[in-house]
Enzyme design. Structure first.
Site, mmCIF file in Angstrom:
data_model
loop_
_atom_site.group_PDB
_atom_site.id
_atom_site.type_symbol
_atom_site.label_atom_id
_atom_site.label_comp_id
_atom_site.label_asym_id
_atom_site.label_seq_id
_atom_site.Cartn_x
_atom_site.Cartn_y
_atom_site.Cartn_z
ATOM 1 N N LEU A 100 0.867 -1.187 0.000
ATOM 2 C CA LEU A 100 0.000 0.000 0.000
ATOM 3 C C LEU A 100 0.900 1.231 0.000
ATOM 4 O O LEU A 100 2.015 1.192 0.534
ATOM 5 C CB LEU A 100 -0.885 0.022 1.252
ATOM 6 C CG LEU A 100 -1.941 -1.080 1.361
ATOM 7 C CD1 LEU A 100 -2.680 -0.970 2.695
ATOM 8 C CD2 LEU A 100 -2.930 -0.995 0.203
ATOM 9 N N ASP A 101 0.399 2.330 -0.568
ATOM 10 C CA ASP A 101 1.146 3.588 -0.541
ATOM 11 C C ASP A 101 1.303 4.054 0.903
ATOM 12 O O ASP A 101 0.514 3.683 1.779
ATOM 13 C CB ASP A 101 0.396 4.673 -1.325
ATOM 14 C CG ASP A 101 0.253 4.325 -2.799
ATOM 15 O OD1 ASP A 101 1.061 3.526 -3.303
ATOM 16 O OD2 ASP A 101 -0.675 4.860 -3.431
ATOM 17 N N ALA A 102 2.275 4.937 1.117
ATOM 18 C CA ALA A 102 2.513 5.468 2.475
ATOM 19 C C ALA A 102 1.263 6.139 3.033
ATOM 20 O O ALA A 102 0.957 6.027 4.227
ATOM 21 C CB ALA A 102 3.678 6.450 2.441
ATOM 22 N N LYS A 186 -5.766 5.484 -7.207
ATOM 23 C CA LYS A 186 -5.628 6.945 -7.407
ATOM 24 C C LYS A 186 -5.649 7.274 -8.900
ATOM 25 O O LYS A 186 -6.277 8.262 -9.319
ATOM 26 C CB LYS A 186 -4.316 7.432 -6.782
ATOM 27 C CG LYS A 186 -4.310 7.349 -5.273
ATOM 28 C CD LYS A 186 -2.937 7.658 -4.716
ATOM 29 C CE LYS A 186 -2.910 7.431 -3.216
ATOM 30 N NZ LYS A 186 -1.568 7.281 -2.694
#
Ligand code: URA
Length: 232
Positions: A100-102, A186
């Site tokens: 997962l992204d930060a 996104k």
């Protein structure tokens, strides 16, 4: 798995110590000396060190609830690694099945079983991931249809695979996807002129996140097995 990894899984040796013993000819596989650390071995091979038969520890399968501003990697970088939330031995042997992204929170699965995580990551297995998405702008009526047909992401050769959109409120939706392209959620909303303000993964396959932020637990046998029966 590699012989050096097998040694680490069966003893308290580090990868460097295991490699040194293999190169020194101290390890036998089915009675033969093997001096290459990268040799592939099976759990049913008879592997000995100093005459002792080695038995690897059972694989580990873990659910974590990733907090905001943590990295889906084994080491710290611009943010601390999510693995800092885990208080288990030999964290370095574990890897994340689907990063997962930060700035994304939610369900992260962690294991040392590469075959198991392959079932989750490989797009051929169509493993569903459910995200709760907060949007900058109210969702347009045509977006569910566009996502169901697939959208063109910038720089990608093919359309996204069909995805399911459920509207919770004008700026809150649930999105189910079966791929894991770079920043996929996104970029999908960017492709329809919107913007993701908040992203949270709440489910992977049949496994639902049911622990608090920053917590972890071992998966149940049923949860582990739910990924062993995925079909192509
Ligand atoms: N899609 C994204 O854009 N980010 C994530 O962290 C996961 C899916």
């Amino acid at each position: 798995m590699r012989l050096d990894k097998f040694l680490c899984k069966s003893t308290e040796l580090t990868r460097i110590e295991a490699t040194a013993l293999i190169v020194a000819g101290e390890v036998l596989v089915n009675g033969q000396t093997v001096t290459s650390a990268s040799t592939q071995v099976h759990e049913n091979n008879r592997i000995t060190l100093d005459g002792q038969v080695l038995t690897p520890r059972a694989s580990r399968y873990i659910m974590m609830h990733k907090p905001l501003d943590t990295l889906s990697s084994n080491v710290d970088g611009d943010y601390p690694s999510v693995m800092n939330c885990l208080d288990v031995d030999k964290v370095c042997d574990l890897h994340i099945a689907g990063r997962l992204d930060a700035d994304t929170t939610g369900l992260v699965l962690v294991t040392d079983d590469g075959r198991w995580s392959f079932n989750i990551i490989n797009p051929k297995y169509h493993c569903e991931k459910v995200y709760r998405v907060s949007l900058r702008d109210p969702i347009n009526d045509d977006v569910a249809g566009k996502f169901a047909c697939g959208v063109q992401l910038q720089g990608e050769a093919s359309l996204t695979l069909p995805a399911k959109l459920e509207v919770v409120s004008p700026t809150e939706v649930l999105l189910t996807i079966t791929e894991g392209r770079y920043h996929q959620v996104k970029r999908m909303f960017a492709a329809v002129g919107n913007r993701v303000n908040g992203l949270h993964r709440q489910q992977v396959g049949d496994i639902k996140l049911d622990i608090g932020l920053g917590q972890w637990r071992y998966l149940t046998t049923e949860e582990i097995n739910s990924f062993s029966v995925l079909q192509l």
